[in-house]
Design an enzyme around this catalytic site. Sequence first.
Site, PDB file in Angstrom:
ATOM      1  N   LYS A 204      66.824  46.679  51.990  1.00 50.33           N
ATOM      2  CA  LYS A 204      67.848  47.056  51.019  1.00 50.33           C
ATOM      3  C   LYS A 204      69.040  46.132  51.176  1.00 50.33           C
ATOM      4  O   LYS A 204      69.651  46.056  52.239  1.00 50.33           O
ATOM      5  CB  LYS A 204      68.268  48.503  51.221  1.00 50.33           C
ATOM      6  CG  LYS A 204      69.339  48.951  50.236  1.00 50.33           C
ATOM      7  CD  LYS A 204      69.704  50.406  50.415  1.00 50.33           C
ATOM      8  CE  LYS A 204      70.744  50.826  49.392  1.00 50.33           C
ATOM      9  NZ  LYS A 204      71.159  52.230  49.582  1.00 50.33           N
ATOM     10  N   ARG A 214      77.478  53.578  41.321  1.00 50.05           N
ATOM     11  CA  ARG A 214      78.697  54.125  41.932  1.00 50.05           C
ATOM     12  C   ARG A 214      79.400  55.046  40.934  1.00 50.05           C
ATOM     13  O   ARG A 214      79.982  56.050  41.324  1.00 50.05           O
ATOM     14  CB  ARG A 214      79.619  52.988  42.380  1.00 50.05           C
ATOM     15  CG  ARG A 214      78.928  51.975  43.308  1.00 50.05           C
ATOM     16  CD  ARG A 214      79.143  52.247  44.777  1.00 50.05           C
ATOM     17  NE  ARG A 214      78.169  51.531  45.594  1.00 50.05           N
ATOM     18  CZ  ARG A 214      78.379  50.352  46.188  1.00 50.05           C
ATOM     19  NH1 ARG A 214      79.543  49.746  46.057  1.00 50.05           N
ATOM     20  NH2 ARG A 214      77.434  49.794  46.914  1.00 50.05           N
ATOM     21  N   LYS A 256      64.684  46.675  47.533  1.00 51.82           N
ATOM     22  CA  LYS A 256      65.710  47.070  46.573  1.00 51.82           C
ATOM     23  C   LYS A 256      66.873  46.102  46.633  1.00 51.82           C
ATOM     24  O   LYS A 256      67.330  45.798  47.740  1.00 51.82           O
ATOM     25  CB  LYS A 256      66.176  48.474  46.943  1.00 51.82           C
ATOM     26  CG  LYS A 256      67.288  49.017  46.106  1.00 51.82           C
ATOM     27  CD  LYS A 256      67.734  50.337  46.640  1.00 51.82           C
ATOM     28  CE  LYS A 256      68.921  50.756  45.824  1.00 51.82           C
ATOM     29  NZ  LYS A 256      69.530  51.957  46.326  1.00 51.82           N
ATOM     30  N   SER A 282      70.411  50.368  39.149  1.00 50.05           N
ATOM     31  CA  SER A 282      71.303  50.681  38.034  1.00 50.05           C
ATOM     32  C   SER A 282      71.780  49.440  37.283  1.00 50.05           C
ATOM     33  O   SER A 282      71.825  49.440  36.053  1.00 50.05           O
ATOM     34  CB  SER A 282      72.499  51.484  38.549  1.00 50.05           C
ATOM     35  OG  SER A 282      73.197  50.770  39.562  1.00 50.05           O
ATOM     36  N   TYR A 321      64.963  53.834  36.093  1.00 55.75           N
ATOM     37  CA  TYR A 321      65.593  54.767  35.154  1.00 55.75           C
ATOM     38  C   TYR A 321      64.871  54.763  33.812  1.00 55.75           C
ATOM     39  O   TYR A 321      65.117  55.613  32.971  1.00 55.75           O
ATOM     40  CB  TYR A 321      67.078  54.413  34.998  1.00 55.75           C
ATOM     41  CG  TYR A 321      67.804  54.465  36.326  1.00 55.75           C
ATOM     42  CD1 TYR A 321      68.224  55.680  36.860  1.00 55.75           C
ATOM     43  CD2 TYR A 321      68.014  53.312  37.081  1.00 55.75           C
ATOM     44  CE1 TYR A 321      68.860  55.736  38.097  1.00 55.75           C
ATOM     45  CE2 TYR A 321      68.646  53.353  38.317  1.00 55.75           C
ATOM     46  CZ  TYR A 321      69.060  54.568  38.823  1.00 55.75           C
ATOM     47  OH  TYR A 321      69.677  54.635  40.050  1.00 55.75           O
TER      48      TYR A 321
HETATM   49  C1  PBG Z   1      72.748  54.968  48.634  1.00 56.15           C
HETATM   50  C2  PBG Z   1      72.080  54.461  47.412  1.00 56.15           C
HETATM   51  C3  PBG Z   1      72.588  53.533  46.503  1.00 56.15           C
HETATM   52  C4  PBG Z   1      71.617  53.373  45.528  1.00 56.15           C
HETATM   53  C5  PBG Z   1      70.567  54.218  45.840  1.00 56.15           C
HETATM   54  N1  PBG Z   1      70.860  54.861  47.023  1.00 56.15           N
HETATM   55  C6  PBG Z   1      73.893  52.876  46.438  1.00 56.15           C
HETATM   56  C7  PBG Z   1      74.336  51.988  47.513  1.00 56.15           C
HETATM   57  O1  PBG Z   1      73.607  51.675  48.447  1.00 56.15           O
HETATM   58  O2  PBG Z   1      75.504  51.585  47.417  1.00 56.15           O
HETATM   59  C8  PBG Z   1      71.710  52.466  44.352  1.00 56.15           C
HETATM   60  C9  PBG Z   1      70.767  52.757  43.246  1.00 56.15           C
HETATM   61  C10 PBG Z   1      71.064  52.041  41.993  1.00 56.15           C
HETATM   62  O3  PBG Z   1      71.955  51.176  41.915  1.00 56.15           O
HETATM   63  O4  PBG Z   1      70.381  52.338  41.010  1.00 56.15           O
HETATM   64  N2  PBG Z   1      72.550  56.356  48.749  1.00 56.15           N
END
Ligand code: PBG
Length: 332
Positions: A204, A214, A256, A282, A321
């Site tokens: 990640k 966010r 991711k 996202s 999504y």
């Molecule tokens: C953290 C988490 C995030 C996302 C999924 N789990 C945000 C981050 O790591 O800042 C992002 C998912 C997305 O952007 O669709 N719990």
Amino acid sequence: MSTFPSRRPRRLRTNPAMRELVAETNLRPADFILPMFIADGIDEPREISSMPGVYQHTADSLKRAAHEALDAGVRCVDLFGVPLDEDKDATGSQSAARDGVLNRGVALLREEFGDDLLIMADTCLDEFTDHGHCGALSTNDRGQAIVDNDATLPLYDAMAVAQAEAGAHIVSPSGMMDGQVASIRRALDEAGFQDVAIMAYSAKYASAFYGPFREAVGSSLQGDRRTYQQDPANFRESLLEVDQDIEEGADFVMVKPALPYLDVLSAVAERSSVPVAAYQVSGEYAMISAAGRNGWVDRDAVMMESLTSIKRAGADQILTYFATEAARKLAR
Ligand code: PBG
């Protein structure tokens, strides 16, 4: 005498039946996992402005949207909780409370669907902490505030067990703390949840593509997550993260974001002995949606092409999504 060129790859592209006959990558509705948000303090579903068509849900609208996903052939949803600001604290204690928004959401979906729809829960503290970080804070020997790896693990353990008690089939640690998979596996086993699976966010990255998320979770974060999420410049450490998570007991590993990291996904898919998921995040969704709204790209075509590419690169499951929409398109 054969004429040049005798080898004509175009022969296999001549019509739709021929193209379908030779297609190497075929998306299925069951490949998709739909990320969903349940929020406290709303009476109506609230659309996320940077993610048109994606909502913070009430209990009722969550159930409805999950039914639509299942009806389209999606077999798994991934639930995130959006608590009230006043319910956030330094250790994200609502994450492990039975009546915390996420655990209530998991319970209501499990009750509604039994084993027909797999319920995955996000196992991370960032939605629940008042500082927005994925772990507990402490100070290091130089007096600097840090996200404390080992102090965070028991909080994840408690959260995972609470999610399992609520009915989650899969927990998904996304906080990138070292040792989180082993720690959660042991906690689940000790609590009698041997059959609850772990989808580990293994590779990640600290990505700007999470921007719209966010907003989706009303994040309190100031600053960034670069001391625990990976540097986009790096490839090798993804392999280390994946190896380690499998060793620790991960049932799935994940890469991711997806599209900007297909090289990583492809290498992980080749190496992994467990299923490999990819998360189309996202910002990927937002870019495709925005360009589609402007008429700059054909939204549906880009949606299907991006998902096909993620699968072609090696993803066994795709968190997206677009899940319900894409699944419906496949049925047609
Ligand atoms: C953290 C988490 C995030 C996302 C999924 N789990 C945000 C981050 O790591 O800042 C992002 C998912 C997305 O952007 O669709 N719990």
